[in-house]
Design an enzyme around this catalytic site. Structure first.
Site, mmCIF file in Angstrom:
data_model
loop_
_atom_site.group_PDB
_atom_site.id
_atom_site.type_symbol
_atom_site.label_atom_id
_atom_site.label_comp_id
_atom_site.label_asym_id
_atom_site.label_seq_id
_atom_site.Cartn_x
_atom_site.Cartn_y
_atom_site.Cartn_z
ATOM 1 C CD GLU A 130 -2.917 1.009 2.372
ATOM 2 O OE1 GLU A 130 -4.120 1.174 2.176
ATOM 3 O OE2 GLU A 130 -2.438 0.820 3.498
ATOM 4 C CG HIS A 299 -7.015 -0.615 12.326
ATOM 5 N ND1 HIS A 299 -7.507 0.665 12.445
ATOM 6 C CD2 HIS A 299 -6.518 -0.694 11.056
ATOM 7 C CE1 HIS A 299 -7.334 1.303 11.304
ATOM 8 N NE2 HIS A 299 -6.721 0.510 10.449
ATOM 9 C CD GLU A 300 -3.920 -3.386 10.207
ATOM 10 O OE1 GLU A 300 -4.273 -3.536 9.016
ATOM 11 O OE2 GLU A 300 -3.606 -2.270 10.674
ATOM 12 C CG HIS A 303 -8.370 -2.755 7.267
ATOM 13 N ND1 HIS A 303 -9.104 -1.809 6.595
ATOM 14 C CD2 HIS A 303 -7.396 -2.063 7.931
ATOM 15 C CE1 HIS A 303 -8.617 -0.611 6.848
ATOM 16 N NE2 HIS A 303 -7.583 -0.734 7.660
#
Length: 860
Positions: A130, A299-300, A303
């Site tokens: 990314e 958080h990941e 995703h």
């Protein structure tokens, strides 16, 4: 770097033309231990909507050997330039392209990063793609809306492990042939390769669901890997997300890989999340560090659904990816059964939101839904608005539409768009269906405008202390000079908390939740006729995103009793308001220091305590009047030592105060205590001076000239690890001599050999706030060098230098003038201009705060 940009218009045109089916990627990494390049062979199958059309595929590579399109070999010299391979005369319908290239290992944390562990001299590889760096490893149509399946085949050295998005196969002759992935974007594909240590388990969900789980790290960190705790958080996340999203985890397995020299906190590669390996704690850390790690893990994991399963069409919706993952990770920590951190919204209010407030007052402030014209724009947009303001606004949206309605909308969104790409309107449409709310007006006010509102209470009372009138006054301050847009008033969903003193504690006696209109004044008739409480707290429970001010009477009570709130969240909101007032020059630094000293002993939340430590030091270093600064630092340092000596032995608070003391120790006696603790001549009960705390002390002793090369080298010899190497680099750069500064500067600016993590460490040591005179000559050197650095280095490396070496500690009009002269003459690109302008804004803010502090001193 030159020739590597991609515009939104180019991406839109390519998406209209192409439908990508599959990639087959064959990498020969067998020479990774010693080599600098590797063979990359990509075969991609795609459909073209037009006969004879022309487009391009992305590749960053030192050498391209063959390009074969539909069976015809192309002239490499003619079609490959900068980061693109031109593709002409496409067939309508199916096309097949094969590209054979030599790609390069990096030491910048971009593409395929290579790290050699000094403990075992083994190489460890991982990818970081990314935003646009898959093209550093294989030829790719590098944009999020051209999804495809990916089949990786990797030849690796004997004894190594290869992990990717698909389940790990059994190797044959050191070749690892993975099954194709589901459809996904290029930027969430991943390879992690090396002799990594692994721990395996499973997640067992309802209906017989079994998801293989893996945790990986380098063998030199294996003794510190607390895999059970990581698995526990992961399973809590699986339970909570699958219930809330009503969509089963969409990939075949879930690996978490702690990798070295990682630029970010973590990356949401589908089924193969990479995480910075500083989260494998080799020394004692406070519970706040475990909470932060857990939030990163969650958080990941969030995703995997929001970002990987359903992906934004273009990077202007990056905020939605990151904000959603941030909001849901905090919500999970707060609500998941068995969570260690039910107070996570306190942490969010005290750290994430202060980041957002800071970002939103910079000249680069932008709407949450940012205008992303090209890759240069998105690379600098991983900021406090994209993550923290967006998450704050999502929290308000949940309060606005209702939590159940919000998640029902999210469930419909996942089912409707699985493995596809979306725009913001797709999510808002789903939420409108489930909530019945018209979100177009809300979206326009909150997502399409920049800036921050201020909420103040307007209270009138009679002679008996009874409220006769109460209103919430909303302000829309002018946007910073240079920012685009106009200030706007917004609708807010807030709670108003009423607090009274009971047995010395501030207890909430009532709470009113209501909508604030997009007007200057919103009346609150519910409070009329009631006795005025000791404290009125707007935005209690932190539902909205706004700077909040206390009325004069409430501020007097809070100044004496801030530590006496019975709950952590209202304390955090008041601490944050005081910090915000200090940054805005509404509270003098000396008054902020006294407020902290009066209340911090009663603050139980260790994350808040550590935030206050950082904020006090920053205020004293940059916002204090120069003539009073040393007195303020002396008072603070004496207080840190007192708290260190009186803290509960072995507690998190003791460790935090030890670090705070080391950060500003200044007198010969204080510095001798640090040396004595290091050398074992003195001890404080319960304080274990382990590897990381030793380096904290060594770095301060080096920065003050007590330690020099012999002591630094001796400490490095005790700690021959990657972490030790970074700390030694910091300590050497921190030494207060012209020679040390020149050496550090040359290693970062005049050479490009340092790996990302070591470069960051050197910059951290170079900039010492109590070495202003020594650093003064580097202001001119910075402006002479920064544009050339930006144009010749990779983005991550250039940003470290542009931000880290800007003369932020030289708080003066001369620094502003030098910055303005450079901005006016250097013609930097938009991304570099933004970063330098943001740093300039910090100096301007510091000058204003110093003036306020000086005025307070004159009035005293």
């Amino acid at each position: 770097m030159p020739g590597t940009n991609l515009t939104r218009e180019e991406a839109q045109r390519r998406a209209e033309l192409l439908t990508v089916d599959s990639y087959e990627i064959d990498l020969d990494l067998s020479g990774a231990q010693e080599g600098g390049t590797y063979r990359s062979v990509t075969t991609v199958r795609f459909d073209s909507a037009e006969e004879g059309a022309e487009t391009f595929i992305d590749l960053v590579a030192p050498a391209v050997h063959r390009v074969v399109l539909n069976g015809h070999a192309l002239d490499v010299a003619a079609v490959f330039r900068d980061s693109r391979i031109a593709l002409k005369h496409l067939k309508q319908g199916r096309n097949e392209l094969t590209v054979v290239a030599d790609c390069a290992y990096t030491n910048t944390g971009e593409g395929l990063h290579k790290f050699v562990d000094p403990v075992d001299d083994q190489a460890y590889l991982y990818t970081q793609f990314e935003v646009p760096d898959a093209r550093r490893v294989f030829a790719s149509f590098e944009q999020p809306d051209l999804k495809a399946t990916f089949r990786f085949t990797v030849k690796a050295p004997a004894g190594w492990t290869v992990i990717s998005n698909s389940p790990t196969p059994e190797p044959k002759d050191d070749v690892w042939a993975f099954e194709p992935t589901p459809r996904m974007s290029t930027y969430v594909t991943a390879l992690i390769v090396g002799p990594y240590h692994a721990v395996h388990s499973t997640y067992e969900g309802t209906g017989g669901q079994v998801v293989p789980l893996g945790i990986y790290c380098r063998p030199s960190l294996a003794e510190y890997l607390d895999a059970d705790a990581i698995f526990e958080v992961t399973r809590q996340g699986f339970d909570w997300f699958q219930e809330k999203f009503d969509y089963a985890y969409p990939f075949a397995k879930y690996d978490q890989l702690f990798v070295p020299e990682f630029n970010a906190g973590a990356m949401e590669n589908a089924g193969a999340v990479t995480i910075r390996d500083q989260y494998v704690f080799r020394s004692k850390v406070t519970d706040a560090a475990y909470e932060t790690r857990a939030e990163t893990i969650l958080h990941e994991l969030a995703h995997m659904w929001f970002g990987d399963l359903v992906t934004m069409e273009w990077w202007n919706d990056l905020w939605l990816n990151e904000s959603f993952a941030t909001y849901t990770s905090i919500a999970c920590q707060a609500a998941a059964p068995g969570s260690r951190w039910p107070h996570s919204w306190t942490t969010f209010a005290n750290s994430m939101k202060t980041w957002a407030y800071r970002q939103d007052q910079l000249p680069s402030t932008h709407p949450i839904m940012a205008e992303i014209r090209d890759l240069d724009d998105v690379l600098v947009n991983f900021d406090g608005i994209t993550y923290a303001k967006g998450a704050s606004v999502l929290k308000q949206l949940v309060a606005y539409v209702g939590e159940d309605e919000f998640f029902r909308g999210v469930q419909a969104y996942f089912k409707r768009h699985a493995f596809g790409n979306t725009r913001l309107s797709d999510l808002l449409g789903a939420l409108e269906e489930t909530s019945g709310r018209d979100l177009r007006t809300w979206s326009k006010a909150w997502l399409e405008t920049a800036g921050i509102n201020v909420l103040r209470p307007g209270i009138e009372v009679d002679g008996d202390g009874v409220i006769t009138s109460f209103a919430v006054r909303q302000e829309a301050p002018a946007l910073p000079a240079g920012a685009k847009g106009e200030p706007v008033l917004r609708p807010h969903r807030i709670a108003i908390g009423l607090y009274d003193l009971q047995d010395g504690k501030l207890v909430r006696t009532d709470r009113i939740e209501m909508d604030i209109q997009a007007d200057e004044l919103t009346a609150v008739p519910q409070l009329e006729g009631r006795a005025r409480p000791a404290v009125v707290l707007l935005n209690d429970d932190d539902l909205s995103y706004a700077k909040v001010r206390l009325d004069e009477d409430s501020l007097k009570v809070v100044a004496q009793h801030l530590g006496d709130f019975t709950e952590s969240l209202p304390r955090a909101l008041c601490w944050a308001s005081a910090w915000d007032m200090t940054r805005d020059g509404e509270m003098a630094t000396r008054d902020y220091l006294e407020l902290v000293l009066s209340g911090i002993a009663k603050e139980s939340d260790i994350g808040v305590v550590q935030s206050l430590h950082r904020q006090v030091k920053l205020a004293l270093d940059l916002y204090a009047a120069p003539g009073w600064r040393e007195a303020g630092l002396a008072r603070w340092t004496e207080a840190t030592l007192t708290h260190l000596r009186t803290a509960e032995p072995g507690s998190d608070h003791q460790l935090a105060w030890a670090r705070a003391f080391a950060a500003t120790a200044r007198t010969p006696q204080q510095l001798d205590l640090l040396a004595a603790l290091l050398e074992g001549r003195e001890a404080i009960e319960g304080l274990v001076v382990d590897a990381e705390l030793r380096w904290t002390f060594v770095e301060r002793l080096a920065a003050t000239g007590v330690y020099d090369e012999p002591e630094i080298a001796a400490e490095h010899e005790r700690d021959r690890t990657a972490a030790g190497e970074r700390h030694a680099a910091t300590a050497r750069a921190a030494r207060p001599t012209p020679e040390a500064k020149a050496e550090a500067w040359a290693s970062v600016v005049e050479s490009d050999k340092l790996p990302n993590a070591v470069q960051e460490a050197v910059i951290g040591g170079f900039v010492q706030t109590d070495q202003r005179e020594l650093l003064a000559p580097y202001t001119e050197k910075f402006f002479a060098a920064v544009k050339g650095v930006w144009e010749s280095r990779s983005y991550e490396m250039a940003q470290q230098i542009a931000v880290g070496l800007y003369p932020a500690v030289q708080v003066s009009q001369e620094t502003l003038d030098a910055t303005d002269a450079w901005l006016g003459s250097a013609e930097p690109n938009a991304a570099l201009r933004r970063l330098v302008s943001e740093s300039r804004s910090g100096v301007e803010r510091a000058l204003k705060a110093q003036a306020a502090d000086a005025a307070a001193g004159a009035d005293a």
